[in-house]
Design an enzyme around this catalytic site. Structure first.
Site, PDB file in Angstrom:
ATOM      1  N   ASP A   1     -17.958  28.480  -6.597  1.00  0.00           N
ATOM      2  CA  ASP A   1     -16.679  27.956  -7.086  1.00  0.00           C
ATOM      3  C   ASP A   1     -16.356  28.517  -8.469  1.00  0.00           C
ATOM      4  O   ASP A   1     -17.252  28.927  -9.210  1.00  0.00           O
ATOM      5  CB  ASP A   1     -16.740  26.427  -7.156  1.00  0.00           C
ATOM      6  CG  ASP A   1     -16.740  25.797  -5.772  1.00  0.00           C
ATOM      7  OD1 ASP A   1     -16.062  26.344  -4.875  1.00  0.00           O
ATOM      8  OD2 ASP A   1     -17.422  24.772  -5.580  1.00  0.00           O
TER       9      ASP A   1
ATOM     10  N   ASP B   1     -14.205  27.252  -1.061  1.00  0.00           N
ATOM     11  CA  ASP B   1     -13.464  26.011  -1.282  1.00  0.00           C
ATOM     12  C   ASP B   1     -12.177  26.433  -1.992  1.00  0.00           C
ATOM     13  O   ASP B   1     -12.221  26.953  -3.107  1.00  0.00           O
ATOM     14  CB  ASP B   1     -14.300  25.038  -2.126  1.00  0.00           C
ATOM     15  CG  ASP B   1     -14.179  23.609  -1.626  1.00  0.00           C
ATOM     16  OD1 ASP B   1     -13.023  23.152  -1.470  1.00  0.00           O
ATOM     17  OD2 ASP B   1     -15.213  22.968  -1.398  1.00  0.00           O
TER      18      ASP B   1
ATOM     19  N   LYS C   1     -12.555  23.470   2.303  1.00  0.00           N
ATOM     20  CA  LYS C   1     -13.403  24.583   2.733  1.00  0.00           C
ATOM     21  C   LYS C   1     -12.654  25.486   3.711  1.00  0.00           C
ATOM     22  O   LYS C   1     -12.158  25.014   4.730  1.00  0.00           O
ATOM     23  CB  LYS C   1     -14.667  24.049   3.386  1.00  0.00           C
ATOM     24  CG  LYS C   1     -15.532  23.253   2.423  1.00  0.00           C
ATOM     25  CD  LYS C   1     -16.698  22.624   3.160  1.00  0.00           C
ATOM     26  CE  LYS C   1     -17.468  21.672   2.288  1.00  0.00           C
ATOM     27  NZ  LYS C   1     -16.725  20.431   1.978  1.00  0.00           N
TER      28      LYS C   1
ATOM     29  N   CYS D   1     -28.209  22.455 -11.892  1.00  0.00           N
ATOM     30  CA  CYS D   1     -27.914  23.820 -11.473  1.00  0.00           C
ATOM     31  C   CYS D   1     -26.829  24.361 -12.395  1.00  0.00           C
ATOM     32  O   CYS D   1     -25.787  23.711 -12.572  1.00  0.00           O
ATOM     33  CB  CYS D   1     -27.399  23.830 -10.040  1.00  0.00           C
ATOM     34  SG  CYS D   1     -28.420  22.851  -8.923  1.00  0.00           S
TER      35      CYS D   1
ATOM     36  N   ARG E   1      -9.963  13.987   0.916  1.00  0.00           N
ATOM     37  CA  ARG E   1      -9.146  15.182   1.084  1.00  0.00           C
ATOM     38  C   ARG E   1      -8.796  15.430   2.553  1.00  0.00           C
ATOM     39  O   ARG E   1      -7.706  15.832   2.894  1.00  0.00           O
ATOM     40  CB  ARG E   1      -9.885  16.408   0.540  1.00  0.00           C
ATOM     41  CG  ARG E   1      -9.080  17.694   0.668  1.00  0.00           C
ATOM     42  CD  ARG E   1      -9.888  18.960   0.482  1.00  0.00           C
ATOM     43  NE  ARG E   1     -10.872  18.887  -0.577  1.00  0.00           N
ATOM     44  CZ  ARG E   1     -10.592  18.912  -1.879  1.00  0.00           C
ATOM     45  NH1 ARG E   1      -9.346  18.988  -2.273  1.00  0.00           N
ATOM     46  NH2 ARG E   1     -11.560  18.845  -2.758  1.00  0.00           N
ATOM     47  N   TYR E   2      -9.792  15.205   3.413  1.00  0.00           N
ATOM     48  CA  TYR E   2      -9.618  15.474   4.840  1.00  0.00           C
ATOM     49  C   TYR E   2      -9.258  14.173   5.549  1.00  0.00           C
ATOM     50  O   TYR E   2      -9.603  13.097   5.069  1.00  0.00           O
ATOM     51  CB  TYR E   2     -10.913  16.036   5.422  1.00  0.00           C
ATOM     52  CG  TYR E   2     -11.384  17.331   4.791  1.00  0.00           C
ATOM     53  CD1 TYR E   2     -10.742  18.534   5.078  1.00  0.00           C
ATOM     54  CD2 TYR E   2     -12.470  17.358   3.925  1.00  0.00           C
ATOM     55  CE1 TYR E   2     -11.184  19.726   4.515  1.00  0.00           C
ATOM     56  CE2 TYR E   2     -12.916  18.542   3.362  1.00  0.00           C
ATOM     57  CZ  TYR E   2     -12.271  19.723   3.661  1.00  0.00           C
ATOM     58  OH  TYR E   2     -12.710  20.894   3.111  1.00  0.00           O
TER      59      TYR E   2
ATOM     60  N   ARG F   1     -19.538  20.400 -10.100  1.00  0.00           N
ATOM     61  CA  ARG F   1     -19.148  19.141 -10.738  1.00  0.00           C
ATOM     62  C   ARG F   1     -19.705  19.015 -12.140  1.00  0.00           C
ATOM     63  O   ARG F   1     -19.958  17.920 -12.628  1.00  0.00           O
ATOM     64  CB  ARG F   1     -19.611  17.965  -9.874  1.00  0.00           C
ATOM     65  CG  ARG F   1     -18.545  17.597  -8.891  1.00  0.00           C
ATOM     66  CD  ARG F   1     -18.937  16.514  -7.919  1.00  0.00           C
ATOM     67  NE  ARG F   1     -18.427  16.980  -6.660  1.00  0.00           N
ATOM     68  CZ  ARG F   1     -19.136  17.119  -5.565  1.00  0.00           C
ATOM     69  NH1 ARG F   1     -20.400  16.753  -5.540  1.00  0.00           N
ATOM     70  NH2 ARG F   1     -18.582  17.606  -4.484  1.00  0.00           N
TER      71      ARG F   1
ATOM     72  N   ARG G   1     -12.691  11.922   6.816  1.00  0.00           N
ATOM     73  CA  ARG G   1     -13.967  11.790   6.108  1.00  0.00           C
ATOM     74  C   ARG G   1     -13.765  11.800   4.597  1.00  0.00           C
ATOM     75  O   ARG G   1     -12.777  12.351   4.112  1.00  0.00           O
ATOM     76  CB  ARG G   1     -14.935  12.907   6.523  1.00  0.00           C
ATOM     77  CG  ARG G   1     -14.419  14.320   6.339  1.00  0.00           C
ATOM     78  CD  ARG G   1     -15.143  15.232   7.318  1.00  0.00           C
ATOM     79  NE  ARG G   1     -14.858  16.655   7.092  1.00  0.00           N
ATOM     80  CZ  ARG G   1     -13.773  17.262   7.505  1.00  0.00           C
ATOM     81  NH1 ARG G   1     -12.823  16.585   8.119  1.00  0.00           N
ATOM     82  NH2 ARG G   1     -13.608  18.558   7.291  1.00  0.00           N
TER      83      ARG G   1
ATOM     84  N   CYS H   1     -23.153  24.326 -11.235  1.00  0.00           N
ATOM     85  CA  CYS H   1     -22.710  23.112 -10.545  1.00  0.00           C
ATOM     86  C   CYS H   1     -21.191  22.975 -10.569  1.00  0.00           C
ATOM     87  O   CYS H   1     -20.567  22.997 -11.625  1.00  0.00           O
ATOM     88  CB  CYS H   1     -23.344  21.885 -11.183  1.00  0.00           C
ATOM     89  SG  CYS H   1     -22.772  20.363 -10.393  1.00  0.00           S
TER      90      CYS H   1
ATOM     91  N   CYS I   1     -28.903  14.147 -11.579  1.00  0.00           N
ATOM     92  CA  CYS I   1     -29.691  14.915 -10.610  1.00  0.00           C
ATOM     93  C   CYS I   1     -31.109  15.056 -11.153  1.00  0.00           C
ATOM     94  O   CYS I   1     -31.339  14.848 -12.341  1.00  0.00           O
ATOM     95  CB  CYS I   1     -29.095  16.301 -10.414  1.00  0.00           C
ATOM     96  SG  CYS I   1     -27.395  16.255  -9.838  1.00  0.00           S
TER      97      CYS I   1
HETATM   98  C1  LIG Z   1     -17.194  19.328   1.741  1.00  0.00           C
HETATM   99  C2  LIG Z   1     -16.399  18.131   1.721  1.00  0.00           C
HETATM  100  C3  LIG Z   1     -16.410  17.258   2.814  1.00  0.00           C
HETATM  101  C4  LIG Z   1     -17.238  17.499   4.058  1.00  0.00           C
HETATM  102  O1  LIG Z   1     -16.797  18.642   4.735  1.00  0.00           O
HETATM  103  P1  LIG Z   1     -17.482  19.107   6.096  1.00  0.00           P
HETATM  104  O2  LIG Z   1     -16.850  20.421   6.406  1.00  0.00           O
HETATM  105  O3  LIG Z   1     -17.195  18.055   7.112  1.00  0.00           O
HETATM  106  O4  LIG Z   1     -18.960  19.218   5.830  1.00  0.00           O
HETATM  107  C5  LIG Z   1     -15.610  16.145   2.755  1.00  0.00           C
HETATM  108  N1  LIG Z   1     -14.822  15.898   1.686  1.00  0.00           N
HETATM  109  C6  LIG Z   1     -14.781  16.728   0.632  1.00  0.00           C
HETATM  110  C7  LIG Z   1     -13.874  16.418  -0.487  1.00  0.00           C
HETATM  111  C8  LIG Z   1     -15.567  17.879   0.617  1.00  0.00           C
HETATM  112  O5  LIG Z   1     -15.532  18.698  -0.442  1.00  0.00           O
HETATM  113  S1  SF4 Z   2     -25.216  21.486  -7.606  1.00  0.00           S
HETATM  114 FE1  SF4 Z   2     -24.695  19.956  -9.189  1.00  0.00          FE
HETATM  115  S2  SF4 Z   2     -24.749  17.998  -8.092  1.00  0.00           S
HETATM  116 FE2  SF4 Z   2     -25.867  19.477  -6.822  1.00  0.00          FE
HETATM  117  S3  SF4 Z   2     -28.031  19.276  -7.466  1.00  0.00           S
HETATM  118 FE3  SF4 Z   2     -27.139  20.930  -8.656  1.00  0.00          FE
HETATM  119  S4  SF4 Z   2     -26.470  19.955 -10.560  1.00  0.00           S
HETATM  120 FE4  SF4 Z   2     -26.773  18.317  -9.060  1.00  0.00          FE
END
Ligand SMILES: *Cc1c(COP(=O)(O)O)cnc(C)c1O
Ligand code: SF4
Length: 374
Positions: free
Chosen positions: A280, A317, A324, A116, A99-100, A121, A103, A119, A112
């Site tokens: 989220d 987010d 973010k 959670c 996305r960025y 995801r 990175r 979560c 996991c």
């Molecule tokens: C959170 C995240 C990152 C890392 O973001 P930082 O602000 O550098 O910690 C990188 N890619 C994605 C898709 C993210 O959600």
């Molecule tokens: S937030 Fe989601 S990915 Fe992270 S530890 Fe909890 S269940 Fe696992």
């Protein structure tokens, strides 16, 4: 207990079913219904270590709310989504979110140690939801190898530290062989859910891959037990800088008092509070989400009142894929060409003027003075 300190024993003895749960604590009707619903959404699984932190006599225990499903999870509010951060639409290769500019987020597993309930995801995590995570390992490594703007790789999932030392080492070795990757980090809740996994052998392996950072995920001071403190100490002693990402959750950590205790305890464990996330808009999370103003109130209650290192950045987010976005209390009251009007943590106002350039005459006369002295 005999095998309590063994990560494999902890994983094998996780509480995964309603019967296993009810054999240990009495559930409310809302929880019992939630557990039955969870099987087709996000599995329930709780390590004995983490389960032990639940207060059986308190239905509002902050640990309990994070891992025991509730009926409300089955209700999808109109604002909620299966993929609230728009990750699936930012994957050049399945499992790799880019996305960025510099990175990537590398989703290496869907499992996991515990799950959670909020979560972000949950669409892929735990293996029972609507989608499967289908990480394309070779294609992901090749993408990273041919994409020199990526200098930072964040391993996440799921929880990468569930992999064996050997498997993790293979992944890290492959990443480290890519010259433009300067920085690797691992996002993991294992130090909290399963501190037994943080063995001296794991730490010795990880330290070969510096600079390596770890982002942990801790939401409540109760989670920072002696075992967790020692596990974090082993990681810190291996030279691994650590940050904490916590999620603001209703009835768990939505007060300045709880957050203050949390951030102070984190610093004592050598972990720097990194982000405080607004929860989220994941399906079935409305009972765990707070208003945005609660997060701002917490930052306002920390900033200036305590150690700067203890204050995380509050972020949302951006729903649908905005990344973010930082939120801060309004310390800037007014800003124009001439000055900035500010307030401090105590509410006093201050004015910061813009620089006044030296007038030509002043400089000319200074120049004269300096030449006559030679
Ligand atoms: C959170 C995240 C990152 C890392 O973001 P930082 O602000 O550098 O910690 C990188 N890619 C994605 C898709 C993210 O959600
Ligand atoms: S937030 Fe989601 S990915 Fe992270 S530890 Fe909890 S269940 Fe696992």
């Amino acid at each position: 207990m005999e095998h309590w300190d063994d990560a494999k024993w902890q994983l094998k003895n996780r509480i995964n079913t309603l019967a296993e749960l009810e054999a240990r604590i009495s559930l409310t009707d809302v929880e019992r219904a939630g557990v039955l619903l969870a099987g087709s959404k996000l599995a329930m699984s709780i390590t004995p270590h983490f389960f032990n932190l639940i207060d059986p006599n308190d239905p509002n225990c902050p640990v309990r709310r994070q891992v025991i499903p509730r009926l409300e999870e089955g209700w999808t509010a109109p604002e909620e989504m299966a993929d609230p951060c728009g990750e699936d639409s930012h994957m050049p290769v399945p499992g790799l979110v880019h996305r960025y500019p510099d990175r990537v987020l590398f989703l290496v597993t869907d499992r996991c140690a515990s799950y959670c309930r909020y979560c972000t995801r949950s669409r892929v995590v735990s293996g029972v939801g609507e989608q499967q995570l289908e990480t394309q390992w070779e294609a992901a490594f090749q993408y990273l190898e041919r994409t020199p703007q990526v200098r930072d790789v964040l391993l996440s999932g799921g929880d990468p530290l569930l992999f064996s030392d050997a498997k993790l080492e293979r992944i890290l070795t492959r990443l480290r062989a890519i010259p433009h990757i300067e920085f690797v980090r691992i996002g993991s809740r294992i130090p909290i859910f399963l501190p037994q996994r943080i063995t001296p052998e794991l730490c010795a392996m990880l330290r070969k891959f510096h600079p390596l950072f770890i982002s942990i995920h801790c939401n409540h001071p109760k989670e920072l037990t002696t075992e967790v403190h020692d596990a974090l100490g082993r990681l810190a002693d291996a030279g691994i800088p650590m940050g904490n990402q916590s999620v603001l959750l209703k009835g768990v950590n939505d007060s300045v008092e709880v957050q203050r205790t949390l951030v102070h305890k984190l610093l004592r464990c050598r972990v720097r509070p990194y982000y405080l996330y607004q929860c989220d808009l994941i399906n079935g999370s409305s009972h765990l989400r707070t208003s945005v103003s609660k997060g701002l109130e917490i930052i306002e209650g920390l900033r200036g009142h305590t150690t700067g290192y203890a204050v995380p950045q509050f972020v949302i987010d951006g729903p649908g894929g905005g990344g973010k976005i930082p939120l801060n209390p309004d310390y800037v009251l007014e800003r124009n060409e001439g000055r900035t009007l500010l307030r401090n943590y105590e509410g006093e106002t201050f004015e910061y003027p813009e620089p006044t350039p030296a007038p030509a005459e002043a400089l000319a006369s200074l120049r004269e003075k300096s030449s006559c002295c030679h």
